[in-house]
Write a protein that holds these residues in place. Structure first.
Motif, PDB file in Angstrom:
ATOM      1  N   PHE A  98       3.683  22.363  15.080  1.00 51.93           N
ATOM      2  CA  PHE A  98       4.386  21.155  15.498  1.00 51.93           C
ATOM      3  C   PHE A  98       3.745  20.543  16.740  1.00 51.93           C
ATOM      4  N   GLU A  99       3.341  21.385  17.673  1.00 53.69           N
ATOM      5  CA  GLU A  99       2.826  20.890  18.950  1.00 53.69           C
ATOM      6  C   GLU A  99       1.360  20.464  18.869  1.00 53.69           C
ATOM      7  N   TYR A 100       0.570  21.165  18.062  1.00 51.63           N
ATOM      8  CA  TYR A 100      -0.877  20.947  18.070  1.00 51.63           C
ATOM      9  C   TYR A 100      -1.359  19.979  16.996  1.00 51.63           C
ATOM     10  N   ARG A 101      -0.503  19.644  16.065  1.00 51.27           N
ATOM     11  CA  ARG A 101      -0.933  18.828  14.936  1.00 51.27           C
ATOM     12  C   ARG A 101      -1.574  17.515  15.358  1.00 51.27           C
ATOM     13  N   VAL A 102      -1.064  16.848  16.370  1.00 51.01           N
ATOM     14  CA  VAL A 102      -1.568  15.533  16.768  1.00 51.01           C
ATOM     15  C   VAL A 102      -2.432  15.596  18.025  1.00 51.01           C
ATOM     16  N   LYS A 103      -2.896  16.786  18.367  1.00 48.74           N
ATOM     17  CA  LYS A 103      -3.725  16.906  19.570  1.00 48.74           C
ATOM     18  C   LYS A 103      -5.154  16.418  19.351  1.00 48.74           C
ATOM     19  N   ARG A 104      -5.564  16.343  18.087  1.00 47.12           N
ATOM     20  CA  ARG A 104      -6.912  15.845  17.772  1.00 47.12           C
ATOM     21  C   ARG A 104      -6.818  14.861  16.606  1.00 47.12           C
ATOM     22  N   PRO A 105      -7.727  13.882  16.555  1.00 45.22           N
ATOM     23  CA  PRO A 105      -7.609  12.823  15.536  1.00 45.22           C
ATOM     24  C   PRO A 105      -8.205  13.176  14.184  1.00 45.22           C
ATOM     25  N   GLU A 106      -9.002  14.258  14.088  1.00 45.47           N
ATOM     26  CA  GLU A 106      -9.657  14.557  12.820  1.00 45.47           C
ATOM     27  C   GLU A 106      -8.641  14.814  11.714  1.00 45.47           C
ATOM     28  N   GLU A 107      -8.906  14.235  10.549  1.00 46.80           N
ATOM     29  CA  GLU A 107      -7.983  14.383   9.425  1.00 46.80           C
ATOM     30  C   GLU A 107      -7.872  15.837   9.000  1.00 46.80           C
ATOM     31  N   SER A 108      -8.982  16.573   8.980  1.00 46.42           N
ATOM     32  CA  SER A 108      -8.949  17.971   8.564  1.00 46.42           C
ATOM     33  C   SER A 108      -8.084  18.803   9.502  1.00 46.42           C
ATOM     34  N   TRP A 109      -8.158  18.515  10.809  1.00 44.23           N
ATOM     35  CA  TRP A 109      -7.340  19.227  11.799  1.00 44.23           C
ATOM     36  C   TRP A 109      -5.853  19.022  11.503  1.00 44.23           C
ATOM     37  N   CYS A 145       5.351  33.651  11.227  1.00 43.71           N
ATOM     38  CA  CYS A 145       5.536  32.304  10.689  1.00 43.71           C
ATOM     39  C   CYS A 145       6.202  31.390  11.704  1.00 43.71           C
ATOM     40  N   LEU A 146       7.230  31.894  12.402  1.00 45.29           N
ATOM     41  CA  LEU A 146       7.927  31.062  13.386  1.00 45.29           C
ATOM     42  C   LEU A 146       7.018  30.708  14.564  1.00 45.29           C
ATOM     43  N   ILE A 147       6.156  31.645  14.951  1.00 46.78           N
ATOM     44  CA  ILE A 147       5.217  31.364  16.040  1.00 46.78           C
ATOM     45  C   ILE A 147       4.209  30.304  15.608  1.00 46.78           C
ATOM     46  N   VAL A 148       3.596  30.509  14.439  1.00 45.90           N
ATOM     47  CA  VAL A 148       2.592  29.553  13.946  1.00 45.90           C
ATOM     48  C   VAL A 148       3.234  28.193  13.708  1.00 45.90           C
ATOM     49  N   ARG A 149       4.450  28.190  13.218  1.00 44.04           N
ATOM     50  CA  ARG A 149       5.156  26.935  12.948  1.00 44.04           C
ATOM     51  C   ARG A 149       5.362  26.132  14.226  1.00 44.04           C
ATOM     52  N   GLY A 150       5.779  26.810  15.291  1.00 40.52           N
ATOM     53  CA  GLY A 150       5.954  26.123  16.562  1.00 40.52           C
ATOM     54  C   GLY A 150       4.652  25.555  17.098  1.00 40.52           C
ATOM     55  N   VAL A 151       3.579  26.342  16.971  1.00 35.50           N
ATOM     56  CA  VAL A 151       2.267  25.863  17.406  1.00 35.50           C
ATOM     57  C   VAL A 151       1.840  24.661  16.566  1.00 35.50           C
ATOM     58  N   ASN A 181      -4.698  20.671   8.141  1.00 40.41           N
ATOM     59  CA  ASN A 181      -4.541  22.125   8.220  1.00 40.41           C
ATOM     60  C   ASN A 181      -3.228  22.511   8.902  1.00 40.41           C
ATOM     61  N   TRP A 182      -2.865  21.795   9.958  1.00 44.37           N
ATOM     62  CA  TRP A 182      -1.605  22.100  10.644  1.00 44.37           C
ATOM     63  C   TRP A 182      -0.406  21.719   9.776  1.00 44.37           C
ATOM     64  N   GLU A 183      -0.555  20.644   8.996  1.00 42.92           N
ATOM     65  CA  GLU A 183       0.528  20.271   8.073  1.00 42.92           C
ATOM     66  C   GLU A 183       0.720  21.343   6.995  1.00 42.92           C
ATOM     67  N   THR A 184      -0.392  21.900   6.518  1.00 47.75           N
ATOM     68  CA  THR A 184      -0.301  22.997   5.556  1.00 47.75           C
ATOM     69  C   THR A 184       0.385  24.206   6.182  1.00 47.75           C
ATOM     70  N   ALA A 185       0.070  24.451   7.451  1.00 43.28           N
ATOM     71  CA  ALA A 185       0.717  25.570   8.158  1.00 43.28           C
ATOM     72  C   ALA A 185       2.222  25.343   8.277  1.00 43.28           C
ATOM     73  N   ILE A 186       2.637  24.113   8.555  1.00 44.92           N
ATOM     74  CA  ILE A 186       4.069  23.809   8.641  1.00 44.92           C
ATOM     75  C   ILE A 186       4.748  24.073   7.314  1.00 44.92           C
ATOM     76  N   PHE A 187       4.099  23.692   6.220  1.00 39.58           N
ATOM     77  CA  PHE A 187       4.685  23.910   4.897  1.00 39.58           C
ATOM     78  C   PHE A 187       4.899  25.397   4.623  1.00 39.58           C
ATOM     79  N   TRP A 188       3.840  26.196   4.765  1.00 34.76           N
ATOM     80  CA  TRP A 188       3.940  27.615   4.419  1.00 34.76           C
ATOM     81  C   TRP A 188       4.821  28.388   5.392  1.00 34.76           C
ATOM     82  N   LEU A 238       7.977  30.375   3.640  1.00 42.21           N
ATOM     83  CA  LEU A 238       8.045  31.840   3.634  1.00 42.21           C
ATOM     84  C   LEU A 238       9.287  32.379   4.341  1.00 42.21           C
ATOM     85  N   PRO A 239       9.622  31.926   5.566  1.00 44.12           N
ATOM     86  CA  PRO A 239      10.860  32.436   6.177  1.00 44.12           C
ATOM     87  C   PRO A 239      12.116  32.077   5.375  1.00 44.12           C
TER      88      PRO A 239
END
Length: 334
Positions: A100-111, A92-98, A114-121, A125-126
């Motif tokens: 934060f960094e990758y969320r704004v790397k692409r403009p697509e809303e779905s992209w 979770c900590l690894i995915v969370r860090g990724v 999905n990263w925002e959902t990853a930040i939430f979970w 969980l931790p």
């Protein structure tokens, strides 16, 4: 006081610092689903912790490293017995860090969604699993005469530990909600204050039950003082949040975390992992510690390095101390 006692206290301090600091950014991660209404507001929430979340995790690395060096038997039994939940926390900590960094790397809303959902979970969980882990450490687990964990994963999912997980989850979310109120302006600040009252009320009920359970099972006079401080500071934090005094509310919610962790370590000492099979097979600060020479070297290293770490992390918080709002969010550039 022997050096192994000193290092037990230092490890308790490191875990306290980690839960105080990482607690509010776990809470902010959870709030990306509970509080934010649109993408700019989610960016505001993420930006409140953007400059500090990775520095907060230094406390976890230091706590883990100190446990490995000062109490190798504790480290070995803990990480072998709690392998799956600790692995899940690590993932979770690894995915969370990724995220934060990758969320704004692409403009697509779905992209971005999905990263925002990853930040939430990976925040939720931790926050829950740390409470489950420490609940089991304090309650005791099946440790045999060779100091090996003799239980299974399902043994860790007992009522006391699960309640501990709910307490850390709600307490960190409350801490994060207060932090958002302290760091933002405008409508999101007002909603954070209102949400803090609701989350704080639930936290108070769960924390009171957990702390009284802990005190009744293993507590003494010192832990009772910590219980009173934890409950009083949580009630005062709710009062401060209701009055719109976010600074005091944050300090008091942080004090609640500090006092709660103190309760756990006070009831644990002199054990570091009690055995439910036989008290004589419990890991203690004596039989789980490194040699006095190792502890002496570690003490000198900690005396030099710890002030440096605290100074530069404090400087980071000072530099990024101002409030932000949706008006400060620039259009993304890809």
């Amino acid at each position: 006081m022997e050096l192994h006692d000193v290092w037990f206290v230092l490890i308790a301090v490191l875990w306290t610092g980690y839960f105080f600091l990482e607690g509010f950014d776990f809470g902010v991660g959870v709030l990306t689903k509970l509080l934010a209404r649109d993408r700019p507001e989610k960016r505001v929430l993420i930006n409140t912790i953007g400059p500090v979340w990775d520095g907060n995790e230094v406390w976890l690395l230091t706590a883990g490293g100190a446990t490995f060096a000062a109490f190798p038997e504790w480290y070995a039994t803990l990480f072998s017995g709690f392998y799956l939940p600790l692995l899940l926390i690590l993932v979770c900590l690894i995915v969370r860090g990724v995220a934060f960094e990758y969320r704004v790397k692409r403009p697509e809303e779905s992209w971005q969604r999905n990263w925002e959902t990853a930040i939430f979970w990976t925040s939720l969980l931790p926050a829950f699993l740390w409470g489950v882990a420490f609940g089991n450490i304090v309650r005791g687990v099946k440790i045999d005469r060779d100091f090996n964990y003799a239980g299974g994963v399902l043994d860790l999912l007992n009522p006391y530990a699960l309640l501990g997980g709910l307490v850390t989850l709600t307490l960190f979310t409350f801490h994060g909600t207060v932090f958002v109120g302290l760091k933002t302006v405008g409508e999101i600040r007002e909603r954070a204050r209102k949400l803090a009252l609701r989350v704080g009320a639930v936290t108070a009920l769960l924390a009171l039950a957990f702390l009284l359970w802990t005190q009744s099972e293993q507590g003494d006079g010192a832990s009772l003082v910590a219980v009173v401080v934890a409950v009083a500071s949580l009630v005062l934090a709710l009062a401060a949040a209701r009055a719109g005094r976010e600074g005091w509310a944050f300090v008091l919610s942080g004090l609640t975390i500090v006092a709660t962790v103190a309760v756990l370590f006070l009831t644990l000492f002199p054990n570091v992992m009690p055995s439910t099979l036989n008290p004589d097979w419990s890991l203690t600060v004596t039989n789980a510690s490194s040699s006095p020479y190792t502890l002496k070297i570690m003490t000198w290293c900690a005396a030099v390095a710890t002030p440096v770490v605290m100074v530069y992390q404090g400087w980071t918080y000072w530099v990024f101390r101002k409030r932000i709002g949706t008006q400060h969010i620039a259009d993304p550039v890809h």
